[in-house]
Design a protein around this motif. Sequence first.
Motif, PDB file in Angstrom:
ATOM      1  N   ALA A 207      36.471  42.137  39.264  1.00  0.00           N
ATOM      2  CA  ALA A 207      36.117  41.598  39.237  1.00  0.00           C
ATOM      3  C   ALA A 207      34.160  42.014  39.627  1.00  0.00           C
ATOM      4  O   ALA A 207      33.219  41.717  39.696  1.00  0.00           O
ATOM      5  CB  ALA A 207      35.531  40.107  39.303  1.00  0.00           C
TER       6      ALA A 207
ATOM      7  N   SER B 111      43.355  39.632  36.018  1.00  0.00           N
ATOM      8  CA  SER B 111      43.061  39.935  37.479  1.00  0.00           C
ATOM      9  C   SER B 111      44.098  41.531  37.649  1.00  0.00           C
ATOM     10  O   SER B 111      43.627  41.323  39.070  1.00  0.00           O
ATOM     11  CB  SER B 111      43.930  38.714  38.108  1.00  0.00           C
ATOM     12  OG  SER B 111      45.773  38.773  37.586  1.00  0.00           O
TER      13      SER B 111
ATOM     14  N   ASP C 215      33.508  36.924  33.047  1.00  0.00           N
ATOM     15  CA  ASP C 215      33.412  35.694  34.645  1.00  0.00           C
ATOM     16  C   ASP C 215      34.910  36.528  34.784  1.00  0.00           C
ATOM     17  O   ASP C 215      35.696  37.168  34.419  1.00  0.00           O
ATOM     18  CB  ASP C 215      32.899  34.692  34.420  1.00  0.00           C
ATOM     19  CG  ASP C 215      33.943  34.131  33.082  1.00  0.00           C
ATOM     20  OD1 ASP C 215      34.873  34.549  32.088  1.00  0.00           O
ATOM     21  OD2 ASP C 215      32.756  33.688  32.032  1.00  0.00           O
ATOM     22  N   LYS C 216      35.416  34.859  35.838  1.00  0.00           N
ATOM     23  CA  LYS C 216      36.174  34.943  36.230  1.00  0.00           C
ATOM     24  C   LYS C 216      37.341  35.044  35.126  1.00  0.00           C
ATOM     25  O   LYS C 216      38.877  35.321  35.267  1.00  0.00           O
ATOM     26  CB  LYS C 216      36.502  34.411  37.462  1.00  0.00           C
ATOM     27  CG  LYS C 216      36.256  32.896  37.218  1.00  0.00           C
ATOM     28  CD  LYS C 216      36.358  32.243  37.917  1.00  0.00           C
ATOM     29  CE  LYS C 216      36.660  30.338  38.002  1.00  0.00           C
ATOM     30  NZ  LYS C 216      36.815  29.697  39.516  1.00  0.00           N
ATOM     31  N   LYS C 217      37.105  34.060  34.223  1.00  0.00           N
ATOM     32  CA  LYS C 217      38.236  33.917  32.886  1.00  0.00           C
ATOM     33  C   LYS C 217      38.387  34.917  32.151  1.00  0.00           C
ATOM     34  O   LYS C 217      39.187  35.458  31.741  1.00  0.00           O
ATOM     35  CB  LYS C 217      37.886  32.707  32.668  1.00  0.00           C
ATOM     36  CG  LYS C 217      37.588  31.654  33.096  1.00  0.00           C
ATOM     37  CD  LYS C 217      37.165  30.177  32.391  1.00  0.00           C
ATOM     38  CE  LYS C 217      37.198  28.836  33.390  1.00  0.00           C
ATOM     39  NZ  LYS C 217      36.689  27.765  32.321  1.00  0.00           N
TER      40      LYS C 217
ATOM     41  N   THR D 212      29.440  40.440  42.466  1.00  0.00           N
ATOM     42  CA  THR D 212      31.170  40.286  42.023  1.00  0.00           C
ATOM     43  C   THR D 212      30.585  39.115  41.052  1.00  0.00           C
ATOM     44  O   THR D 212      29.657  38.147  41.426  1.00  0.00           O
ATOM     45  CB  THR D 212      32.458  39.907  43.050  1.00  0.00           C
ATOM     46  OG1 THR D 212      33.455  38.995  42.298  1.00  0.00           O
ATOM     47  CG2 THR D 212      31.818  38.517  43.975  1.00  0.00           C
TER      48      THR D 212
ATOM     49  N   ASP E 250      33.133  36.699  39.700  1.00  0.00           N
ATOM     50  CA  ASP E 250      34.449  35.947  40.476  1.00  0.00           C
ATOM     51  C   ASP E 250      33.621  35.708  42.166  1.00  0.00           C
ATOM     52  O   ASP E 250      34.654  36.504  43.029  1.00  0.00           O
ATOM     53  CB  ASP E 250      35.036  36.350  40.590  1.00  0.00           C
ATOM     54  CG  ASP E 250      36.890  35.101  40.539  1.00  0.00           C
ATOM     55  OD1 ASP E 250      36.281  34.098  40.815  1.00  0.00           O
ATOM     56  OD2 ASP E 250      37.747  35.657  40.695  1.00  0.00           O
TER      57      ASP E 250
ATOM     58  N   HIS F 231      36.130  34.380  44.762  1.00  0.00           N
ATOM     59  CA  HIS F 231      37.738  35.665  44.762  1.00  0.00           C
ATOM     60  C   HIS F 231      37.199  36.608  46.236  1.00  0.00           C
ATOM     61  O   HIS F 231      36.260  37.241  46.694  1.00  0.00           O
ATOM     62  CB  HIS F 231      37.093  35.889  44.600  1.00  0.00           C
ATOM     63  CG  HIS F 231      38.714  36.786  43.669  1.00  0.00           C
ATOM     64  ND1 HIS F 231      40.609  36.551  43.619  1.00  0.00           N
ATOM     65  CD2 HIS F 231      39.154  38.391  43.780  1.00  0.00           C
ATOM     66  CE1 HIS F 231      41.252  37.315  43.776  1.00  0.00           C
ATOM     67  NE2 HIS F 231      40.989  38.513  44.075  1.00  0.00           N
TER      68      HIS F 231
END
Length: 242
Positions: free
Chosen positions: A136, A58, A52-54, A112, A114, A117
């Motif tokens: 992501a 990045s 996931d985005k966490k 994606t 995320d 984003h």
Amino acid sequence: MRSRDPVSVSGYISQYYPGGKDAGGLSVNEIAKPIVTTLSTGNKLPAPVVLDKKSIPSGFAPDAKGGSIESLTLEPNKYALDLFKSLEGMNVRFSDARVVGAANSYNEMWVTVDPNHNKTKRGGVYYGSYNDPNPARLMVQTLITNQAFPQADVGDTLKGITEGPLDWNQFGGTYAVQAREIGTLKSGGLKPEVTTAAKSDEASLATYNVQNLAPKDPQAKYDRLAQGLITWASPAGATRPR
């Protein structure tokens, strides 16, 4: 209940390059001349790694100064590509992913994990810069044989859990989840765009991607492309020949 068989494997660790080393893709770890011994049966699958985005960094890939990243030390906490490399062949899971690349005839789509984003107005994802190439973003394929692959469009969502082993896909040039379980498709309601008619002192310019059009393509593809070239929709919704 899914189960697994723990095994003991011995052999020689090597790097396999799908399509050949000069093709420019990443290598895949493999064990040459393996000797496999089953230790037990009927064990539960290990918990999947959640993407996931966490959990996805990045940063996408390290700077190899124009060379190959293959010789660099993996930094999975810093770069998404290194994280995916470290998870090669392992069970991963994501939830409620937005579709950013429509399903194709090879039963592939891009999502994606995320969802907000670099989101575009029509539900896709834009490429922000070399420093922000949407780390992501993943391909989804399927290992499910008794269920049709979701015919997803950009902006749709795979609601719920999608889970399966992660592997490198040489044709997509990306990492792909080989889904044993795939989320429920929720439509994003994407419709064809309608362009405002040009005024008397304006000219309309357009490009058209005919997707490697070939003589052996089905007639339906020619009909669909012809429809786009011959007709246009006015702001009021009426169709007229060009």
